[in-house]
Design an enzyme around this catalytic site. Sequence first.
Site, mmCIF file in Angstrom:
data_model
loop_
_atom_site.group_PDB
_atom_site.id
_atom_site.type_symbol
_atom_site.label_atom_id
_atom_site.label_comp_id
_atom_site.label_asym_id
_atom_site.label_seq_id
_atom_site.Cartn_x
_atom_site.Cartn_y
_atom_site.Cartn_z
ATOM 1 N N ARG B 215 -4.001 0.140 4.793
ATOM 2 C CA ARG B 215 -4.200 -0.972 5.934
ATOM 3 C C ARG B 215 -5.729 -0.743 6.206
ATOM 4 N NH1 ARG B 215 1.093 -1.869 8.195
ATOM 5 N NH2 ARG B 215 2.197 -1.807 6.405
ATOM 6 N N GLU B 217 -7.724 -1.161 8.611
ATOM 7 C CA GLU B 217 -7.403 -1.498 10.084
ATOM 8 C C GLU B 217 -9.043 -0.946 10.489
ATOM 9 O OE1 GLU B 217 -4.995 -2.122 12.348
ATOM 10 O OE2 GLU B 217 -3.216 -1.611 11.179
ATOM 11 N N ARG B 223 -3.201 7.522 15.936
ATOM 12 C CA ARG B 223 -2.117 7.579 14.930
ATOM 13 C C ARG B 223 -2.227 6.352 14.016
ATOM 14 N NH1 ARG B 223 3.054 5.001 17.949
ATOM 15 N NH2 ARG B 223 2.161 3.518 19.442
ATOM 16 N N HIS B 224 -3.258 6.072 13.472
ATOM 17 C CA HIS B 224 -3.518 5.153 12.380
ATOM 18 C C HIS B 224 -4.536 5.721 11.518
ATOM 19 C CE1 HIS B 224 -1.739 2.137 15.381
ATOM 20 N NE2 HIS B 224 -1.246 1.794 14.496
ATOM 21 N N GLU B 362 6.591 4.608 18.613
ATOM 22 C CA GLU B 362 7.547 3.911 17.457
ATOM 23 C C GLU B 362 7.266 4.842 16.149
ATOM 24 O OE1 GLU B 362 5.333 1.535 14.952
ATOM 25 O OE2 GLU B 362 6.949 1.862 13.630
ATOM 26 N N SER B 365 10.023 1.389 11.119
ATOM 27 C CA SER B 365 10.051 -0.031 11.428
ATOM 28 C C SER B 365 11.239 -0.398 10.359
ATOM 29 C CB SER B 365 9.091 -1.089 11.227
ATOM 30 O OG SER B 365 8.560 -1.267 12.763
ATOM 31 N N ARG B 413 3.060 10.425 10.014
ATOM 32 C CA ARG B 413 3.249 10.185 11.259
ATOM 33 C C ARG B 413 4.458 11.057 11.778
ATOM 34 N NH1 ARG B 413 3.204 4.326 13.899
ATOM 35 N NH2 ARG B 413 1.282 4.282 13.024
#
Lengths: 439, 439
Positions: B215, B217, B223-224, B362, B365, B413
Amino acid sequence: MATVAARTAQRVLASDLAQHTGEQVRIEGWIHAIRKFGAVNFLVVRDRSGMAQVVLEPEDVAPLDGLQVETVVAVYGTVEEEPRASHGVEIRHARVEVISPVTDVLPFELNKKKFKPTLDVFLNNAPVGLRYPTRQATFRLYSDLLFGFRDYLDHRNFVEIHTPTMVGAATEGGANVFQLDYFGRPAYLAQSPQLYKQIMVGVFERVFEIGPAFRAEEHYTVRHLNEYNSLDVEMAFIESFHEVMDLLIELLEHMVQTALERHPHDAELAGMQMPRFGEVPRLKFRDAQRMILERYAEDRSNDLDLSPQDERWIGEWAAEEFKSDFVFVTHYPTSKRAFYTLPDPEDPEHSLSFDLIFQGQELVSGSQRVHRYDQLLQIMEQRGMNPESFAGYLQAFKFGMPPEGGFAIGSERLLMRLVGAENLRETTLFPRDVNRLGP
Amino acid sequence: MATVAARTAQRVLASDLAQHTGEQVRIEGWIHAIRKFGAVNFLVVRDRSGMAQVVLEPEDVAPLDGLQVETVVAVYGTVEEEPRASHGVEIRHARVEVISPVTDVLPFELNKKKFKPTLDVFLNNAPVGLRYPTRQATFRLYSDLLFGFRDYLDHRNFVEIHTPTMVGAATEGGANVFQLDYFGRPAYLAQSPQLYKQIMVGVFERVFEIGPAFRAEEHYTVRHLNEYNSLDVEMAFIESFHEVMDLLIELLEHMVQTALERHPHDAELAGMQMPRFGEVPRLKFRDAQRMILERYAEDRSNDLDLSPQDERWIGEWAAEEFKSDFVFVTHYPTSKRAFYTLPDPEDPEHSLSFDLIFQGQELVSGSQRVHRYDQLLQIMEQRGMNPESFAGYLQAFKFGMPPEGGFAIGSERLLMRLVGAENLRETTLFPRDVNRLGP
């Protein structure tokens, strides 16, 4: 065909039907074949466990008109003995319920003994082509090979690691590397986890990694792809690189054994057999060249590497003299191997490296590595490399690294050879080459 | 220190020394600590199994001068009982042989109870920092979690797949995707194996994949990361998405149990404990909002997603009302989930989706997927997507896909939460973020 009924009964897999003889069951799967013989008609339903034969009474035939193969169905019926059907049973008094309708015609037939598409047509349609039973079998065996790989290493205290795919410097040198834009600066896709697995040997002594490796090779060959799944192993406190070769052979034998034991039917379908291991011979590079001169009258003494023909001859020699499908060639010229390869202290022009040749083709490369910091710096200097580009790697050596070695197996290539495929694209789910970036 | 001696005896691991009490042995490892007390002096040698205490007689002390920690050594000596040493034994009458010398001083101390570097200093020096015992323990447990993941799925007929990292179109939409040059045309790094694992469900019914996901980002959060190791699961012939949630909970419990059983000492060091599963509650998105209004007096009824504070409250509610560290939130608004998420047939504005919240954050998913070709085409049209960009994916559905669902676990995670780390960078071997592309 009936309307949707309450699914009270548990679904039964095709392979388990015989245990339910005389019972009412529900099976679910894809219509693999529709066989209309007038009075008696059959559906063959395919699920993950195999095939189930469903008999349709005359009054059930009409709604099958227009039904296409690969339609996903639930079939309710009674299991009865039928020696001619697979698993010795079939489903009678059947009611068929369509779960997902199919209205198109497949690009090629999935239910014939011979699978006919050309490789290119197959690859363009892999999302359905992979459902063909021998293709399924091939990739189920692939999963088993990976299972065997981990199982063997886990029992020997190896720790699984996952190291980055996006790296700041090319691992094995600047050529053949994919470049990407990393927030405005260049990054590269790892050609191998080599440097990271060596760093991690300094932490865990024994590590393995399963992950993608990338080579931006511009040429098309039947045994190279631009992305492959590499099985990397690295182990420390070795006393000789022969320990690494010993482990590799035992590991491979365990992997194939695992696949054959877990899915013998798939092995038969895909044509996978246990290769002959025997006492795998270990031949020095120079001795291999001598053998070729003596046996095949070709003088290779000025070559610094083996040609594909050389590898075939070496494979032939091992098969005839040692009854082995495998042969190690060791002590390749140091100049032709990567910088981290340990030169033989007794003959520094040659290295403590090996290739494992399987049926006349290179399958695995490995070596003992340079583990002393001072020697590593010296070699990098000799090769004109910039130590700053390898600062993280070098730090692990600066602070004590044991004698160690390892290897990397191209997993799809191993599968290719084990099932006798002619092209690596047949044993890679969704291959990537210079012309192919999809599906 | 002696000159190099013939290594006749087998190396003994630190954890096995007690079985060799009274015997002459050889151990090998890193000098973890040097303790000089004048008359009696000690070396602590670290290997992959733990620590061994070595007693040095006065006449052996002199050559230790200038010796740095992390030097790789072989130690020859006699194993004798010593209740105060780890494993109840120590090595006496020792002779130390240097295998790899260290001349530099470490950037931080690896042998203190408290590990002091800041995160940034640690990450810059990860190649040696990862040797710190609690860091080692953390990543050994990571290996165990992966072992448990596969072990659980393997026993339930899941097939392991490996699908491409380089893809022709962005999986989850065009934002946050890394682009690379693929022989003159653009390619992208897969944001997930989502579309491929769905295709493969059409082949094997049940599949899993362990591999990198990317990703792009641009923001820094604790947490990413820009590359992570995704644990993907997909299963077909489900009757409800509750089956997917059932499997996920059992799977997670098995993973943690596996790690705790295999390496209890590491679990203690790293602070990993079995979370409370209990009866994991399943709360619809709308009901979660109602609960927040009733319990915390905040009206979220106009929100289409949960905020981090909402997730903390939901976690608190589950802990207090259900004694569970986990809670599922289900039926998220369809418009906020990916196109392949199945709208609830009874309430199409909400979807058969779920997030698993672990201790208020979270973690996973998942959802049931759209499996009917006509519905998938219709949804893509509604969302303004071009079906031609998804031709391979759509082919699998055109030719019959069963009802199916799945999920993806961010493995680092999960580890972060299990060991109570505050930053994902503490549970990722070599993290990648907008500022960090090495080591």
